[in-house]
Write an enzyme that holds these catalytic residues in place. Structure first.
Site, PDB file in Angstrom:
ATOM      1  N   GLY A   1     -37.013  21.318   2.708  1.00  0.00           N
ATOM      2  CA  GLY A   1     -36.750  21.033   1.307  1.00  0.00           C
ATOM      3  C   GLY A   1     -37.070  22.147   0.327  1.00  0.00           C
ATOM      4  O   GLY A   1     -36.412  22.286  -0.691  1.00  0.00           O
TER       5      GLY A   1
ATOM      6  N   GLU B   1     -44.206  23.306  -2.445  1.00  0.00           N
ATOM      7  CA  GLU B   1     -43.491  22.102  -2.008  1.00  0.00           C
ATOM      8  C   GLU B   1     -42.345  21.798  -2.960  1.00  0.00           C
ATOM      9  O   GLU B   1     -42.446  22.060  -4.157  1.00  0.00           O
ATOM     10  CB  GLU B   1     -44.455  20.915  -2.015  1.00  0.00           C
ATOM     11  CG  GLU B   1     -45.161  20.673  -0.688  1.00  0.00           C
ATOM     12  CD  GLU B   1     -44.265  19.960   0.317  1.00  0.00           C
ATOM     13  OE1 GLU B   1     -43.031  20.082   0.237  1.00  0.00           O
ATOM     14  OE2 GLU B   1     -44.823  19.278   1.197  1.00  0.00           O
ATOM     15  N   ASP B   2     -41.288  21.248  -2.420  1.00  0.00           N
ATOM     16  CA  ASP B   2     -40.216  20.730  -3.271  1.00  0.00           C
ATOM     17  C   ASP B   2     -40.696  19.476  -3.999  1.00  0.00           C
ATOM     18  O   ASP B   2     -40.532  19.322  -5.195  1.00  0.00           O
ATOM     19  CB  ASP B   2     -38.963  20.428  -2.423  1.00  0.00           C
ATOM     20  CG  ASP B   2     -39.286  19.673  -1.133  1.00  0.00           C
ATOM     21  OD1 ASP B   2     -40.476  19.409  -0.850  1.00  0.00           O
ATOM     22  OD2 ASP B   2     -38.350  19.346  -0.388  1.00  0.00           O
TER      23      ASP B   2
ATOM     24  N   ASP C   1     -44.744  13.178  -2.502  1.00  0.00           N
ATOM     25  CA  ASP C   1     -44.454  11.747  -2.602  1.00  0.00           C
ATOM     26  C   ASP C   1     -45.735  10.985  -2.244  1.00  0.00           C
ATOM     27  O   ASP C   1     -46.633  10.864  -3.064  1.00  0.00           O
ATOM     28  CB  ASP C   1     -43.287  11.468  -1.642  1.00  0.00           C
ATOM     29  CG  ASP C   1     -42.762  10.050  -1.666  1.00  0.00           C
ATOM     30  OD1 ASP C   1     -42.828   9.402  -2.712  1.00  0.00           O
ATOM     31  OD2 ASP C   1     -42.265   9.580  -0.629  1.00  0.00           O
TER      32      ASP C   1
ATOM     33  N   LYS D   1     -44.344  12.520  -7.557  1.00  0.00           N
ATOM     34  CA  LYS D   1     -44.191  11.093  -7.852  1.00  0.00           C
ATOM     35  C   LYS D   1     -45.583  10.470  -7.944  1.00  0.00           C
ATOM     36  O   LYS D   1     -46.108   9.987  -6.933  1.00  0.00           O
ATOM     37  CB  LYS D   1     -43.422  10.401  -6.718  1.00  0.00           C
ATOM     38  CG  LYS D   1     -41.971  10.824  -6.550  1.00  0.00           C
ATOM     39  CD  LYS D   1     -41.332  10.008  -5.419  1.00  0.00           C
ATOM     40  CE  LYS D   1     -39.952  10.491  -5.060  1.00  0.00           C
ATOM     41  NZ  LYS D   1     -39.430   9.862  -3.819  1.00  0.00           N
TER      42      LYS D   1
ATOM     43  N   PHE E   1     -35.854   7.688  -5.390  1.00  0.00           N
ATOM     44  CA  PHE E   1     -35.391   8.640  -4.384  1.00  0.00           C
ATOM     45  C   PHE E   1     -34.402   9.602  -5.033  1.00  0.00           C
ATOM     46  O   PHE E   1     -33.432   9.185  -5.661  1.00  0.00           O
ATOM     47  CB  PHE E   1     -34.744   7.912  -3.204  1.00  0.00           C
ATOM     48  CG  PHE E   1     -34.399   8.846  -2.084  1.00  0.00           C
ATOM     49  CD1 PHE E   1     -35.382   9.309  -1.224  1.00  0.00           C
ATOM     50  CD2 PHE E   1     -33.101   9.301  -1.915  1.00  0.00           C
ATOM     51  CE1 PHE E   1     -35.077  10.199  -0.209  1.00  0.00           C
ATOM     52  CE2 PHE E   1     -32.787  10.186  -0.891  1.00  0.00           C
ATOM     53  CZ  PHE E   1     -33.779  10.630  -0.039  1.00  0.00           C
ATOM     54  N   ILE E   2     -34.665  10.901  -4.875  1.00  0.00           N
ATOM     55  CA  ILE E   2     -33.808  11.919  -5.488  1.00  0.00           C
ATOM     56  C   ILE E   2     -33.219  12.860  -4.432  1.00  0.00           C
ATOM     57  O   ILE E   2     -33.766  12.995  -3.327  1.00  0.00           O
ATOM     58  CB  ILE E   2     -34.559  12.747  -6.568  1.00  0.00           C
ATOM     59  CG1 ILE E   2     -35.777  13.480  -5.972  1.00  0.00           C
ATOM     60  CG2 ILE E   2     -34.980  11.859  -7.733  1.00  0.00           C
ATOM     61  CD1 ILE E   2     -36.441  14.464  -6.933  1.00  0.00           C
TER      62      ILE E   2
ATOM     63  N   ASP F   1     -32.744  16.288   0.341  1.00  0.00           N
ATOM     64  CA  ASP F   1     -31.586  15.696   1.017  1.00  0.00           C
ATOM     65  C   ASP F   1     -31.705  14.193   1.199  1.00  0.00           C
ATOM     66  O   ASP F   1     -32.799  13.627   1.159  1.00  0.00           O
ATOM     67  CB  ASP F   1     -31.432  16.312   2.406  1.00  0.00           C
ATOM     68  CG  ASP F   1     -32.519  15.825   3.361  1.00  0.00           C
ATOM     69  OD1 ASP F   1     -33.714  15.933   3.020  1.00  0.00           O
ATOM     70  OD2 ASP F   1     -32.179  15.298   4.436  1.00  0.00           O
TER      71      ASP F   1
ATOM     72  N   ARG G   1     -28.603  18.926  -0.201  1.00  0.00           N
ATOM     73  CA  ARG G   1     -29.538  20.034  -0.444  1.00  0.00           C
ATOM     74  C   ARG G   1     -28.920  21.144  -1.292  1.00  0.00           C
ATOM     75  O   ARG G   1     -29.612  21.872  -1.984  1.00  0.00           O
ATOM     76  CB  ARG G   1     -29.995  20.653   0.880  1.00  0.00           C
ATOM     77  CG  ARG G   1     -30.825  19.732   1.748  1.00  0.00           C
ATOM     78  CD  ARG G   1     -31.524  20.546   2.827  1.00  0.00           C
ATOM     79  NE  ARG G   1     -32.072  19.737   3.906  1.00  0.00           N
ATOM     80  CZ  ARG G   1     -33.274  19.157   3.870  1.00  0.00           C
ATOM     81  NH1 ARG G   1     -34.039  19.273   2.816  1.00  0.00           N
ATOM     82  NH2 ARG G   1     -33.696  18.453   4.904  1.00  0.00           N
TER      83      ARG G   1
HETATM   84  P1  IMP Z   1     -44.898  12.993   1.480  1.00  0.00           P
HETATM   85  O1  IMP Z   1     -45.524  13.493   2.744  1.00  0.00           O
HETATM   86  O2  IMP Z   1     -44.739  11.499   1.461  1.00  0.00           O
HETATM   87  O3  IMP Z   1     -45.637  13.502   0.221  1.00  0.00           O
HETATM   88  O4  IMP Z   1     -43.402  13.495   1.410  1.00  0.00           O
HETATM   89  C1  IMP Z   1     -43.123  14.811   1.384  1.00  0.00           C
HETATM   90  C2  IMP Z   1     -41.742  15.143   1.858  1.00  0.00           C
HETATM   91  O5  IMP Z   1     -40.843  14.039   1.923  1.00  0.00           O
HETATM   92  C3  IMP Z   1     -41.107  16.089   0.860  1.00  0.00           C
HETATM   93  O6  IMP Z   1     -41.476  17.417   1.107  1.00  0.00           O
HETATM   94  C4  IMP Z   1     -39.629  15.821   1.055  1.00  0.00           C
HETATM   95  O7  IMP Z   1     -39.128  16.601   2.107  1.00  0.00           O
HETATM   96  C5  IMP Z   1     -39.581  14.364   1.413  1.00  0.00           C
HETATM   97  N1  IMP Z   1     -39.285  13.542   0.200  1.00  0.00           N
HETATM   98  C6  IMP Z   1     -40.163  12.854  -0.559  1.00  0.00           C
HETATM   99  N2  IMP Z   1     -39.562  12.221  -1.586  1.00  0.00           N
HETATM  100  C7  IMP Z   1     -38.250  12.523  -1.479  1.00  0.00           C
HETATM  101  C8  IMP Z   1     -37.081  12.184  -2.278  1.00  0.00           C
HETATM  102  O8  IMP Z   1     -37.125  11.491  -3.304  1.00  0.00           O
HETATM  103  N3  IMP Z   1     -35.894  12.708  -1.839  1.00  0.00           N
HETATM  104  C9  IMP Z   1     -35.789  13.491  -0.735  1.00  0.00           C
HETATM  105  N4  IMP Z   1     -36.835  13.840   0.022  1.00  0.00           N
HETATM  106  C10 IMP Z   1     -38.063  13.360  -0.342  1.00  0.00           C
HETATM  107 MG    MG Z   2     -40.654  18.856   1.946  1.00  0.00          MG
END
Ligand code: IMP
Ligand code: MG
Length: 176
Positions: free
Chosen positions: A46, A100-101, A104, A132, A153-154, A160, A166
């Site tokens: 991402g 990080e992109d 979440d 988020k 969700f984006i 993606d 992407r």
């Molecule tokens: P986390 O481990 O739950 O914080 O999620 C991190 C990863 O999940 C990010 O680096 C993204 O690759 C993916 N992700 C989280 N939210 C989204 C979203 O809204 N759209 C797409 N990918 C997401």
């Molecule tokens: Mg990621």
């Protein structure tokens, strides 16, 4: 409106807003590490687009590297994160800034912190373009945040939905 697989998405964050947020993050990090050569570590897949634009704005000496993790399947986070491609660089004594992109749940950050604990880095900082707050369940401090978004969700700008979206230069959210 756009269609990716079975879902529809509507415009949410413009390329201009993204650039504005990135410029602010870069200024802060340049300021905080004026006397160092930070290593930016992008989290693939991402973050490839944010790292690229971030680096072009960053005017001081710096290095870049990538790491690959995975946690998402479809549109909800699976609670398990695995490292797929690791770092093959000695980071002892270096200032590392994770890029990080999106953050979440924070599961990926927990995993990253764990991974870097053994590395004896000088500073370990975390920067994310999107965050988020409502979904975040961890207490790891996020040092640099570009844009806070609701728990939606984006896609786009590197993010993606099952592989698609992407390449979009702006961000879309799932249509309700
Ligand atoms: P986390 O481990 O739950 O914080 O999620 C991190 C990863 O999940 C990010 O680096 C993204 O690759 C993916 N992700 C989280 N939210 C989204 C979203 O809204 N759209 C797409 N990918 C997401
Ligand atoms: Mg990621």
């Amino acid at each position: 409106m756009i269609q990716l697989h079975d879902k529809q998405f509507v415009p949410f964050i413009s390329a201009k807003e993204i650039e504005f947020a990135l410029t602010k993050m870069v200024a802060q990090i340049e300021d905080d590490f004026a006397d160092e050569t930070p290593v930016f570590v992008g989290v693939l897949n991402g973050a490839f687009m944010v790292v690229s634009d971030f680096m072009k704005l960053y005017k001081k000496p710096c290095e870049v590297s990538f790491i690959k993790m995975a946690s998402y399947e479809g549109i909800s986070s699976t609670n398990e994160v695995k490292q797929l491609i690791g770092l093959n660089q000695d980071l002892t004594g270096r200032t590392v800034v994770i890029i990080e992109d999106i953050v979440d749940t924070g599961n990926t950050l927990v995993e990253l912190k764990q991974l870097f604990k053994q590395q004896n880095v000088k500073h370990f900082k975390i920067a994310t373009l999107f965050f988020k707050p409502e979904a975040y369940t961890k207490d790891i401090k996020i040092d640099y945040i570009g844009i806070r978004i609701p728990n939606k969700f984006i896609v786009g700008y590197g993010l993606d939905y099952n592989g698609l979206g992407r390449n979009l230069p702006e961000v879309y959210k799932l249509k309700e």
